[in-house]
Structures are given as structure tokens and as C-alpha cells.
Design an enzyme around this catalytic site. Sequence first.
Site, PDB file in Angstrom:
ATOM      1  N   LYS A 195     -37.467 -26.731 -31.927  1.00 12.23           N
ATOM      2  CA  LYS A 195     -38.850 -26.679 -31.458  1.00 12.23           C
ATOM      3  C   LYS A 195     -39.815 -26.419 -32.606  1.00 12.23           C
ATOM      4  CE  LYS A 195     -39.647 -27.297 -27.751  1.00 12.23           C
ATOM      5  NZ  LYS A 195     -39.709 -28.573 -26.969  1.00 12.23           N
ATOM      6  N   GLY A 222     -40.066 -37.860 -20.284  1.00 12.16           N
ATOM      7  CA  GLY A 222     -39.116 -36.954 -19.648  1.00 12.16           C
ATOM      8  C   GLY A 222     -39.518 -36.502 -18.273  1.00 12.16           C
ATOM      9  N   ARG A 260     -41.787  -5.988 -33.770  1.00  2.01           N
ATOM     10  CA  ARG A 260     -43.206  -5.611 -33.824  1.00  2.01           C
ATOM     11  C   ARG A 260     -43.709  -5.390 -32.401  1.00  2.01           C
ATOM     12  NH1 ARG A 260     -46.252 -11.273 -35.600  1.00  2.01           N
ATOM     13  NH2 ARG A 260     -47.749 -10.992 -33.915  1.00  2.01           N
ATOM     14  N   SER A 288     -42.795 -24.541 -27.642  1.00  4.20           N
ATOM     15  CA  SER A 288     -42.160 -23.358 -27.068  1.00  4.20           C
ATOM     16  C   SER A 288     -42.598 -22.134 -27.848  1.00  4.20           C
ATOM     17  CB  SER A 288     -40.640 -23.514 -27.153  1.00  4.20           C
ATOM     18  OG  SER A 288     -39.971 -22.296 -26.901  1.00  4.20           O
ATOM     19  N   SER A 309     -38.113 -36.766 -15.524  1.00  4.87           N
ATOM     20  CA  SER A 309     -37.029 -36.280 -14.663  1.00  4.87           C
ATOM     21  C   SER A 309     -36.707 -34.813 -14.902  1.00  4.87           C
ATOM     22  CB  SER A 309     -35.763 -37.118 -14.887  1.00  4.87           C
ATOM     23  OG  SER A 309     -35.312 -36.991 -16.229  1.00  4.87           O
ATOM     24  N   GLY A 310     -37.281 -34.211 -15.934  1.00  4.00           N
ATOM     25  CA  GLY A 310     -36.994 -32.828 -16.274  1.00  4.00           C
ATOM     26  C   GLY A 310     -37.795 -31.842 -15.440  1.00  4.00           C
ATOM     27  N   ALA A 341     -40.587 -34.411 -22.939  1.00  5.26           N
ATOM     28  CA  ALA A 341     -39.141 -34.596 -23.149  1.00  5.26           C
ATOM     29  C   ALA A 341     -38.676 -33.900 -24.416  1.00  5.26           C
ATOM     30  CB  ALA A 341     -38.808 -36.083 -23.220  1.00  5.26           C
TER      31      ALA A 341
END
Length: 342
Positions: free
Chosen positions: A160, A8, A136, A125, A10-11, A83
Site C-alpha cells: 500500500k 474491483g 507514540r 490504507s 466485486s470486492g 482494486a
Amino acid sequence: MSTVLVTGGSGFVGIHVVLQLLAGGHEVRTTVRRPDRRDEVLAMLREGGAASPETLSFFTADLTRDEGWHEAVGGCDYVLHVASPLSTSVPKDENEMIVPARDGTLRVLRAARDAGVKRVVVTSSLGAIGYGHPPRDKPFDETDWTNLDGTDLQPYVKSKTLAERAAWEFVAREGGGLELSVVNPVGIFGPVLGPDFSGSIEIVKSLLDGAMPAVPRVYFGVVDVRDVADLHLRAMTAPEAKGERFIAASGDTLSILDIARVLRRELGPQARRVPRLQAPDWVVRLAAARIPLLRAVVPVLGKVRHATGAKAGSLLGWHARSSKEAILGTAESLIRLGLVKA
């Protein structure tokens, strides 16, 4: 130097990872879903100051298909799996996001194992760590996992979490000698190098464009994309990073209103369209019935999740820029590239 594949490239995160690898003298490869994105990637690398972007090698591969992955990883020492499917709206079927994230991660790991890659670093993530829990005050750390039985979990958070869990399970059961490290960023900001950027960047763009007369009561951590890329490189080679997760977070949790205040204070007339007000929650819920983009916001209204990047600092010597620098890096690059209203 090592041969490294970045999935990935290009991200938003991927291009910064490629930039830092090239600057470090590595032989770098990247995957793109379509061959015609090659020129776009090279343009972003030049924008980022890459001295010799043409040395980057390109491979065509898609997270949803097996083709191309074995060719891409063959001969690599490391793979940085950046990616991931990401949508600015909530898909009608959550599996549209979950399946490619989970199965794509497993495709990359299998190919890496079969090719004798030493280590894979997966970009996860905070969505895999801090969701589905009661409120909390204690910051979330790498020992925490998102509770998939929690209410109102968005497809992105589930994707994720399930993808990262699948990665750890694969390496434990059938990884052979393959090593795994994981980076778990909070909201990623920082310099944009082209028109392909993340949802976090879209927030700053919307503020600068005046697209929101008032902002929703939403909170998240902030980290600069340059520091996220740096953490990937540290996790790639450090012996201490084997089998470890690392939260990438630079400081306090901020609200969108806090970000708007930074923009107005630091950018002056360039921030003239940035809103000054925070919308009541009931107004946001009402508007979400008409505006699909707001539907993803409703479940997180008023929820504050603190997270700490202390482990990355103590174990890998990682240091992050301030939240203000990350936010301004975003805004200034959007303005420079003409991606906001004049």
C-alpha cells in the site's frame, strides 16, 4: 451525471462504492478479473438494495496486465481505483503483493491520463501512513508516511505504501492534467453483501464462529464501509480534494477483545461462541509457528496506532458512523447471509 469507473467492483469496498454511485444517478462501470463474476456482483447489488443493478457496465481487466484498461476508462469522467491484491496470509515472496499493487495502480493511472479522465481516487490504507514508527500517543494524520526502513513491516503494508507513493510520483511527473485524491482507511467493517469480504470482516466471523478460544492483543481503528464509500464519492468531485489524502477513521482505536465485548453485549445468544479472554503474546507467537494466519499478527502484537479522520470532516464535510454501528453491521449481515455457524 458523470461516467465513473470503479476498479474491483466485486470486492467489499468496491461493491459499496458502486451501490452509492448508482444511487446517485451516475453511469457506472466496473472491472472484474473474470467475466463469470458478473452475476455475483449483480447479486450483491440486489442484496444492497440497488434499484437497477443491471445498468452497471462490466469490463474485464487485471492489475497484472495491460489488456482491457483503455477500454474500461474510455469516456469516463472519474476513476475510483479500489482494486488491490489482498491476502489473509503472508506470502513467501512479498513481491507477490507489492508488484501487482504498485504496477496495477500505474496501469490505471496511465489509462486514465490517456483517456482524459478528470480525477482518479485511489484507495490506499493507514498501512501507508502509520507503520514503521516508534510508539507514540499523537494520532497519525495525512502528513505521515509509513517508514519502509522500519522493522517487521508486512507485505500488505509495503504494497500500500509503495503503490500510493508511485501514484503521487506519477501524477507529479507525467500525469498531465490528471488529478489525484487518496483515501486511507483504517480497519474496514460494516454490512457484508456476499461471500467476498476483507480480512477485517474475517475477524468478526472468526469471533462469532468461536474459532479463537482467546484473542490476540491486536489493535486497529474501525470505520464502516458505507462511510469509506461515501468518502470516495466526496473526494471524487470536491474541488478541495484535489491533490489530498484523507484518512477514513470513525473513532478510538479498538482491540479485538473490545470488538468481542461489543458483540457479546449487543447480540446476546447469537454471540454465545465469542471468546472472553485475551491470549498472552507468548502463546500467540508459539501458535504462529503452526498457524500461518497468525504469522501476520505477531509483528503488531500490543502496538496501538491512533489515527484521525478530522481532515475529511473539516475539508469535505464527511461524518462517520460509530465503531459500534460498524461492528454490528458486520455481525448482523454475516448472520443474515448464513455466513457464520448456526
